[in-house]
Design a protein around this motif. Structure first.
Motif, short mmCIF file in Angstrom:
data_model
loop_
_atom_site.label_atom_id
_atom_site.label_comp_id
_atom_site.label_asym_id
_atom_site.label_seq_id
_atom_site.Cartn_x
_atom_site.Cartn_y
_atom_site.Cartn_z
N LYS A 33 -40.88 37.52 -2.66
CA LYS A 33 -40.04 38.00 -1.55
C LYS A 33 -40.91 38.55 -0.41
CE LYS A 33 -38.21 42.08 -2.02
NZ LYS A 33 -38.80 42.93 -0.96
N ASP A 34 -41.85 39.44 -0.75
CA ASP A 34 -42.68 40.08 0.27
C ASP A 34 -43.56 39.06 1.00
OD1 ASP A 34 -41.59 42.47 -0.42
OD2 ASP A 34 -43.25 43.12 -1.69
N VAL B 75 -38.18 29.84 7.03
CA VAL B 75 -38.79 30.67 5.97
C VAL B 75 -38.01 31.96 5.79
CG1 VAL B 75 -40.88 31.93 5.28
CG2 VAL B 75 -41.08 29.69 6.35
N TYR B 76 -37.47 32.50 6.90
CA TYR B 76 -36.70 33.74 6.81
C TYR B 76 -35.43 33.52 5.98
CZ TYR B 76 -34.78 38.23 8.03
OH TYR B 76 -34.28 39.50 7.95
N GLN B 77 -34.84 32.35 6.09
CA GLN B 77 -33.66 32.04 5.27
C GLN B 77 -34.03 32.04 3.79
OE1 GLN B 77 -30.35 31.58 6.33
NE2 GLN B 77 -30.13 31.87 4.14
N GLU B 78 -35.23 31.51 3.47
CA GLU B 78 -35.71 31.55 2.09
C GLU B 78 -35.87 33.00 1.64
OE1 GLU B 78 -39.31 29.31 1.85
OE2 GLU B 78 -38.43 27.50 2.70
N TYR B 79 -36.36 33.85 2.55
CA TYR B 79 -36.53 35.27 2.24
C TYR B 79 -35.18 35.92 1.93
CZ TYR B 79 -36.94 40.26 3.28
OH TYR B 79 -36.86 41.62 3.22
N VAL B 80 -34.16 35.58 2.72
CA VAL B 80 -32.82 36.15 2.50
C VAL B 80 -32.32 35.76 1.10
CG1 VAL B 80 -30.41 36.04 3.23
CG2 VAL B 80 -32.22 36.26 4.94
N LYS C 201 -31.75 37.39 -5.02
CA LYS C 201 -32.25 37.26 -6.39
C LYS C 201 -32.89 38.55 -6.87
CE LYS C 201 -33.18 32.27 -6.15
NZ LYS C 201 -34.24 31.23 -6.21
N VAL C 202 -33.61 39.22 -5.97
CA VAL C 202 -34.26 40.49 -6.34
C VAL C 202 -33.22 41.54 -6.69
CG1 VAL C 202 -35.64 42.42 -5.47
CG2 VAL C 202 -36.39 40.09 -5.05
N TYR C 203 -32.13 41.62 -5.88
CA TYR C 203 -31.07 42.58 -6.17
C TYR C 203 -30.47 42.33 -7.55
CZ TYR C 203 -30.77 44.80 -1.57
OH TYR C 203 -31.04 45.53 -0.45
N ILE C 204 -30.23 41.06 -7.85
CA ILE C 204 -29.65 40.71 -9.15
C ILE C 204 -30.61 41.11 -10.28
CG2 ILE C 204 -28.96 38.78 -10.64
CD1 ILE C 204 -27.99 37.38 -8.03
N LYS C 205 -31.90 40.80 -10.09
CA LYS C 205 -32.89 41.13 -11.11
C LYS C 205 -33.01 42.63 -11.31
CE LYS C 205 -37.71 40.41 -12.45
NZ LYS C 205 -39.05 39.91 -12.05
N LYS C 206 -32.99 43.38 -10.20
CA LYS C 206 -33.10 44.85 -10.29
C LYS C 206 -31.90 45.42 -11.05
CE LYS C 206 -36.94 45.80 -8.17
NZ LYS C 206 -38.06 46.44 -8.93
N GLU C 207 -30.71 44.88 -10.79
CA GLU C 207 -29.54 45.36 -11.51
C GLU C 207 -29.69 45.11 -13.01
OE1 GLU C 207 -26.16 43.46 -9.80
OE2 GLU C 207 -26.41 44.39 -7.84
N GLN C 208 -30.21 43.93 -13.36
CA GLN C 208 -30.41 43.62 -14.78
C GLN C 208 -31.44 44.55 -15.40
OE1 GLN C 208 -31.53 39.49 -14.48
NE2 GLN C 208 -29.41 38.76 -14.49
N GLU C 209 -32.54 44.82 -14.66
CA GLU C 209 -33.58 45.70 -15.17
C GLU C 209 -33.06 47.12 -15.38
OE1 GLU C 209 -36.75 45.37 -12.37
OE2 GLU C 209 -37.51 43.49 -13.20
N ILE C 210 -32.24 47.61 -14.43
CA ILE C 210 -31.68 48.95 -14.56
C ILE C 210 -30.77 49.01 -15.78
CG2 ILE C 210 -30.08 50.60 -13.51
CD1 ILE C 210 -31.21 49.75 -10.78
N SER C 211 -29.98 47.95 -15.99
CA SER C 211 -29.08 47.90 -17.14
C SER C 211 -29.87 47.89 -18.45
CB SER C 211 -28.18 46.66 -17.05
OG SER C 211 -27.36 46.55 -18.18
N GLN C 212 -30.95 47.06 -18.48
CA GLN C 212 -31.79 46.99 -19.69
C GLN C 212 -32.48 48.32 -19.95
OE1 GLN C 212 -34.34 43.69 -18.79
NE2 GLN C 212 -32.77 42.16 -19.20
N ALA C 213 -32.98 48.94 -18.87
CA ALA C 213 -33.66 50.24 -19.02
C ALA C 213 -32.69 51.29 -19.54
CB ALA C 213 -34.26 50.68 -17.69
N SER C 214 -31.45 51.22 -19.08
CA SER C 214 -30.44 52.18 -19.53
C SER C 214 -30.16 52.01 -21.02
CB SER C 214 -29.15 51.97 -18.72
OG SER C 214 -28.13 52.80 -19.20
N ARG C 215 -30.04 50.75 -21.45
CA ARG C 215 -29.80 50.50 -22.88
C ARG C 215 -30.99 50.97 -23.71
NH1 ARG C 215 -27.65 45.55 -21.07
NH2 ARG C 215 -29.56 44.46 -21.65
N PHE C 216 -32.21 50.66 -23.22
CA PHE C 216 -33.42 51.06 -23.94
C PHE C 216 -33.50 52.58 -24.06
CE2 PHE C 216 -38.06 52.03 -23.82
CZ PHE C 216 -38.40 51.47 -25.05
#
Length: 723
Positions: free
Chosen positions: A399-400, A421-426, A431-446
């Protein structure tokens, strides 16, 4: 004749190869068999187990006799299958004809046998369980905690208790559960005082951001009782805490004191680390020249160590060169680090969390070239970083690097490529937001699982203490009342202890849920706003208005950079939000010049820097005013934004338009559009509700009709309270 000789040679080689394979194959049926002797005994009591089924895979079969012994024909490489109803099946691969002793854990040990286990065996078992917990510490937290829980059940002294809780603290430290690590290190110290554990406790306090407690713990350790390594660690720890609290002078003094001890005692690893940390502290304090000297020393020392340490230091010094805008040196160091990283990756692939990954270094090199305006060199490195990040599934770097590549194309004048390229960034942002939500959920369960394990440990300790008290009551009648009182007090304390942790856990869980909800709501707002703006750019391009499209895209990129920089924050300074508001309103007016004019009035008496506001709070109301009120007005409308101070600790932000009003706008919309608008307003209400719950009613929003005419318009009043 030559052909015959060649064929004969090939046949000979094939025969030799077949013979060699047959000799080397451990499972060859023609391998020599021998008699394997062995016995099966219970692991704890050492009692023999009779009538155990002993079978060679696909071959011989026998059972153990009264003494638990057996004999069976087998060959090297055969697998013994050892079965019995009282224990789990054991598999053993035969290597030679030496005698085998199979230790099993029986599921049916009676009380008399349990009591006959010797003290020595119990201590051996305790040590074995602790060793197993340490073995799995970095591999499997739950399994490691299970071993240490079993060890706690076998503990029979204060020293063993201290060892158990020290290992529990180490487990939580590695898995970044620093509050639980603090608790268990403190319990360990309650059993036995240990300087090693005190150092760990101070470090855990630091990582849990209890900086004053960390300093107090470090300061309470007697330096005269420490080894030289521990003395260096103590000074290094004090330096770390003071650096985090921005007490740079104290940090440098402690680092230098630790460095002197390390140099006097030739502790080479610490010498490198401390030179590097002194350079870091000088850099943070603004003394770049002193920082350079120490970074040069640490770089030379790191190059004499292993490749990983050398690469780490090159990256660290490269970051410093970036901070002082010495981009050429930064690029050179990162290129050297990449060579080391390639060798490291061959031996053991790097995790995406590591600062040494090739995608991160290529991104940094590309960024450095971009800062030098060397776009020709910047583009290949950024493209390489994106490709590597995509291959390694490193969405953050991808992303960065994509965003940076878009900026480089824009600065190089290739606006079409920049937009693509900016559209690809968007897309990557989503995808990053979705992944972060999954990571927060997994961290919470852990986190939940670890807290459950901790509660089990506390409960087990309580049960063990109660059982010991019962045993004492049967042997010492005169102490019965005292033991009952102590047990009750201990039980109450343990309940309070458990309640405290449950309260803390619930509070942390609530905070985590709120943060996740805020991120989710912000993720729903940003793409909606981005795509509206991109559609505007597309409309300008479609109408061949390239100059307008370029001007709009330039202003839009400034707005997006500010929005993305602030998107992770719950509150930002009001001054920043006003800048976003002015830029956004300018863009909307740019698109609908014939529909409305606008004014932004800020009361001169307001001390803007004293107030903060949730980012992107005002933008949806302005968007509603333009898109659902002013855009449908028959005559040219007006949008008024006023910021005024009503009390010393309170300001009001009024967004008023003389558009068609909410009722007429609702009548014009399709059912789907009404749902979308309702969802957008509901999003804002949820954000305000969550933020008020977290920060004690700082924001209030009131919406009403603006005037009594045919076009009633809409007025939104946002009230902000000072901290």
């Amino acid at each position: 004749m030559k052909l015959f000789v060649k064929c004969l040679g090939v046949f000979f080689l094939m025969c030799v190869s077949t013979i060699l394979q047959a000799q080397n194959n451990p499972f060859n049926n023609n391998a020599e068999k021998f008699t394997v002797r062995g016995s099966v005994v219970e692991k704890l009591t050492r009692d023999p187990i009779k009538n155990v089924n002993i079978e060679v895979n696909g071959g011989s079969y026998t059972t153990t006799d009264f003494f638990g012994e057996f004999k069976i024909e087998a060959k090297k490489g055969d697998e013994l299958i050892i079965k019995h109803q009282d224990f789990e099946t054991v598999y053993y691969t035969i290597q030679d004809n030496e005698r085998i002793t199979v230790l099993v854990e029986s599921n049916d040990i009676d009380d008399s046998k349990s009591k006959s286990i010797s003290k020595l065996q119990s201590k051996e078992l305790f040590k074995s369980l602790v060793d197993s917990a340490e073995t799995y510490l970095k591999k499997d937290a739950k399994r490691s905690l299970q071993f240490i829980t079993d060890a706690l059940a076998k503990s029979s002294s204060a020293k063993e208790n201290a060892d158990v809780y020290d290992v529990i603290g180490d487990i939580y430290m590695y898995w970044k559960q620093y509050d639980l690590a603090v608790t268990n290190y403190r319990i360990s110290l309650q059993n036995i005082q240990s300087n090693e554990t005190k150092l760990k406790l101070a470090k855990a306090f630091q990582l849990n951001k209890n900086y004053q407690e960390s300093i107090q713990t470090y300061s309470g350790i007697s330096k005269n009782e420490l080894s030289k390594w521990q003395l260096v660690s103590l000074n290094e720890g004090l330096g770390d805490v003071n650096l985090l609290t921005k007490n740079y002078k104290a940090s440098i003094d402690f680092y230098k004191e630790g460095l002197k001890v390390a140099e006097d005692n030739k502790i080479s690893a610490k010498i490198t680390d401390l030179n590097s940390k002194i350079g870091e502290a000088y850099s943070a304090s603004g003394n770049s020249e002193a920082a350079k000297d120490y970074f040069n020393k640490s770089l030379k020392l790191a190059n004499t160590e292993n490749k990983v340490r050398a690469a780490e230091e090159k990256v660290k010094v490269a970051d410093f060169q970036n901070n002082i805008s010495n981009y050429s040196s930064e690029i050179q160091l990162r290129k050297e680090a990449l060579k080391d990283i390639d060798n490291i990756n061959e031996a053991q692939p790097l995790d995406n969390e590591s600062a040494l990954t090739p995608q991160k270094q290529n991104y940094r090199i590309g960024s450095a070239y971009a800062l030098q305006r060397d776009y020709e060199n910047a583009i290949p490195y950024l493209e390489k970083s994106i490709a590597e990040a995509d291959e390694k599934e490193d969405l953050i770097v991808q992303k960065d690097a994509t965003r940076r590549l878009s900026e480089v194309y824009r600065d190089a004048g290739d606006y079409k490529k920049a937009l693509s390229v900016y559209q690809e960034y968007v897309d990557l942002v989503d995808k990053v937001y979705i992944k972060k939500e999954q990571e927060i959920s997994q961290a919470s369960r852990f986190s939940k699982e670890l807290v459950a394990k901790q509660n089990r440990i506390v409960s087990l300790e309580s049960d063990r203490e109660l059982s010991e008290s019962k045993y004492q009551l049967t042997t010492e009648q005169t102490k019965r009342q005292q033991l009952i009182i102590y047990s009750l007090i201990g039980g109450v304390l343990l309940l309070l202890f458990t309640a405290f942790f449950m309260f803390k856990y619930i509070k942390q869980q609530r905070l985590a849920n709120n943060l996740l909800a805020l991120k989710t709501l912000r993720s729903q707002m940003n793409p909606h706003f981005i795509f509206n703006a991109l559609n505007s750019v597309n409309s300008f391009i479609a109408s061949n208005d390239e100059r307008t499209a370029n001007k709009y895209l330039s202003d839009f990129s400034l707005l997006m950079r500010a929005v993305l920089e602030n998107s992770e924050e719950d509150f930002i300074p009001l001054e920043k939000e006003i800048e976003l508001l002015q830029l956004y309103t300018k863009l909307e007016h740019f698109r609908f010049k014939d529909k409305f004019d606008y004014t932004i009035h800020i009361d001169e008496n307001i001390t803007i820097e004293d107030f903060v506001i949730p980012p992107m709070l005002l933008q949806p109301y302005i968007e509603n005013a333009v898109w659902h009120g002013l855009r449908y007005k028959k005559s040219k409308g007006h949008l008024s934004i006023t910021i005024a101070q009503t009390k010393n600790d309170e300001i009001t932000i009024t967004i008023a338009d003389n558009g068609i009003g909410r009722e007429q706008s609702k009548a014009l919309k399709t059912e789907n559009q009404q749902k979308q608008n309702s969802k957008g307003m509901g999003n804002i209400k949820k954000r305000v509700s969550i933020l008020n719950a977290m920060y004690k009613d700082k924001v209030d929003v009131f919406i009403e009709d603006y005037q009594d005419e045919e076009d009633t318009g809409t007025k939104v009043v946002v009230t902000l309270k000072k901290d």
